[in-house]
Design a protein around this motif. Structure first.
Motif, PDB file in Angstrom:
ATOM      1  N   ASN A  33       0.861  -1.170   0.000  1.00  0.00           N
ATOM      2  CA  ASN A  33       0.000   0.000   0.000  1.00  0.00           C
ATOM      3  C   ASN A  33       0.907   1.232   0.000  1.00  0.00           C
ATOM      4  O   ASN A  33       1.907   1.265   0.717  1.00  0.00           O
ATOM      5  CB  ASN A  33      -0.889   0.022   1.240  1.00  0.00           C
ATOM      6  N   ILE A  34       0.565   2.240  -0.776  1.00  0.00           N
ATOM      7  CA  ILE A  34       1.433   3.395  -0.945  1.00  0.00           C
ATOM      8  C   ILE A  34       0.691   4.682  -0.606  1.00  0.00           C
ATOM      9  O   ILE A  34      -0.454   4.879  -1.016  1.00  0.00           O
ATOM     10  CB  ILE A  34       1.972   3.480  -2.380  1.00  0.00           C
ATOM     11  N   GLY A  35       1.368   5.550   0.125  1.00  0.00           N
ATOM     12  CA  GLY A  35       0.855   6.876   0.408  1.00  0.00           C
ATOM     13  C   GLY A  35       1.824   7.938  -0.072  1.00  0.00           C
ATOM     14  O   GLY A  35       3.039   7.732  -0.074  1.00  0.00           O
ATOM     15  N   TRP A  36       1.290   9.065  -0.505  1.00  0.00           N
ATOM     16  CA  TRP A  36       2.083  10.238  -0.868  1.00  0.00           C
ATOM     17  C   TRP A  36       1.929  11.299   0.216  1.00  0.00           C
ATOM     18  O   TRP A  36       0.804  11.587   0.660  1.00  0.00           O
ATOM     19  CB  TRP A  36       1.650  10.816  -2.212  1.00  0.00           C
ATOM     20  N   GLY A 104      -4.395   4.959   4.815  1.00  0.00           N
ATOM     21  CA  GLY A 104      -4.836   6.324   5.010  1.00  0.00           C
ATOM     22  C   GLY A 104      -3.746   7.342   4.766  1.00  0.00           C
ATOM     23  O   GLY A 104      -2.754   7.085   4.072  1.00  0.00           O
ATOM     24  N   LEU A 105      -3.938   8.512   5.347  1.00  0.00           N
ATOM     25  CA  LEU A 105      -3.039   9.641   5.142  1.00  0.00           C
ATOM     26  C   LEU A 105      -2.308  10.028   6.421  1.00  0.00           C
ATOM     27  O   LEU A 105      -1.951  11.189   6.608  1.00  0.00           O
ATOM     28  CB  LEU A 105      -3.834  10.833   4.603  1.00  0.00           C
ATOM     29  N   TYR A 110       2.739   4.016   8.022  1.00  0.00           N
ATOM     30  CA  TYR A 110       3.660   3.541   7.000  1.00  0.00           C
ATOM     31  C   TYR A 110       4.998   3.125   7.583  1.00  0.00           C
ATOM     32  O   TYR A 110       5.475   3.692   8.571  1.00  0.00           O
ATOM     33  CB  TYR A 110       3.825   4.606   5.916  1.00  0.00           C
ATOM     34  N   GLU A 111       5.621   2.131   6.948  1.00  0.00           N
ATOM     35  CA  GLU A 111       6.816   1.497   7.483  1.00  0.00           C
ATOM     36  C   GLU A 111       8.113   1.879   6.771  1.00  0.00           C
ATOM     37  O   GLU A 111       9.174   1.901   7.390  1.00  0.00           O
ATOM     38  CB  GLU A 111       6.658  -0.032   7.438  1.00  0.00           C
ATOM     39  N   TYR A 112       8.059   2.157   5.475  1.00  0.00           N
ATOM     40  CA  TYR A 112       9.272   2.485   4.748  1.00  0.00           C
ATOM     41  C   TYR A 112       9.006   3.637   3.789  1.00  0.00           C
ATOM     42  O   TYR A 112       7.896   3.790   3.275  1.00  0.00           O
ATOM     43  CB  TYR A 112       9.835   1.266   4.004  1.00  0.00           C
ATOM     44  N   TRP A 113      10.058   4.440   3.550  1.00  0.00           N
ATOM     45  CA  TRP A 113       9.915   5.723   2.874  1.00  0.00           C
ATOM     46  C   TRP A 113      10.972   5.945   1.804  1.00  0.00           C
ATOM     47  O   TRP A 113      12.025   5.312   1.806  1.00  0.00           O
ATOM     48  CB  TRP A 113      10.022   6.866   3.896  1.00  0.00           C
ATOM     49  N   GLY A 114      10.672   6.874   0.895  1.00  0.00           N
ATOM     50  CA  GLY A 114      11.658   7.380  -0.027  1.00  0.00           C
ATOM     51  C   GLY A 114      12.248   8.678   0.493  1.00  0.00           C
ATOM     52  O   GLY A 114      11.826   9.218   1.517  1.00  0.00           O
TER      53      GLY A 114
END
Length: 123
Positions: A33-36, A104-105, A110-114
Motif C-alpha cells: 500500500n502506498i501513500g504520498w 490512510g493519510l 507507514y513502514e518504509y519511505w523514499g
C-alpha cells in the motif's frame, strides 16, 4: 531495509501539471500500500493521497481532491498533479506498508519511505 525512490518533481507555474512516480529500490510494489506525503519548509508533513496494493481503494486530502489523481501499474505508483497552486510546493515523499485494507493519510501507518522529490510552484 526497504526503500522507495521518487521522481518527477520540478519547477512548474501555477495552473501547471506534474506527474510523480514512486518505485521500489530492488523490489516491486505489488504487495505494498502506498501513500504520498508532502512537507513545505517550516511546516509539518501532511498526507496527500494513498492507494491500496490492488489499486481498488484510493484516498485524497480535501485540499487536492479533484486536482490530483493516484494510480499504479506493475512498475510504479504515480501521482498526477494538475492545476497546481502556490500552496502545493514542498518535498513529496512516498511511503509503503503491507497488510492494510484501506491505507490512510497518517504518517505513522507507514513502514518504509523514499527520500522525496522537490516540487516548486512559481511564476
Amino acid at each position: 531495509q526497504l526503500q522507495l525512490v521518487e521522481s518527477g518533481g520540478g519547477l512548474v507555474q501555477p495552473g501547471g501539471s506534474l506527474r510523480l512516480s514512486c518505485a521500489g529500490s530492488g523490489f516491486t510494489l505489488n504487495y505494498s500500500n502506498i501513500g504520498w506525503f508532502r512537507q513545505a519548509p517550516g511546516k509539518e508533513r501532511e498526507g496527500v493521497s494513498s492507494i491500496s496494493a490492488t489499486g481498488s481503494w484510493v484516498d485524497y486530502a480535501d485540499s487536492v481532491k479533484g486536482r490530483f489523481t493516484i494510480s499504479r501499474d506493475n512498475a510504479a505508483v504515480y501521482l498526477q498533479m494538475n492545476s497546481l497552486k502556490p500552496e502545493d510546493p514542498g518535498v513529496y515523499s512516498c511511503a509503503g506498508v503491507y497488510g492494510l485494507e484501506h491505507p490512510g493519510l497518517i504518517s505513522y501507518e507507514y513502514e518504509y519511505w523514499g527520500q522525496g522529490t522537490q516540487v516548486t510552484v512559481s511564476s
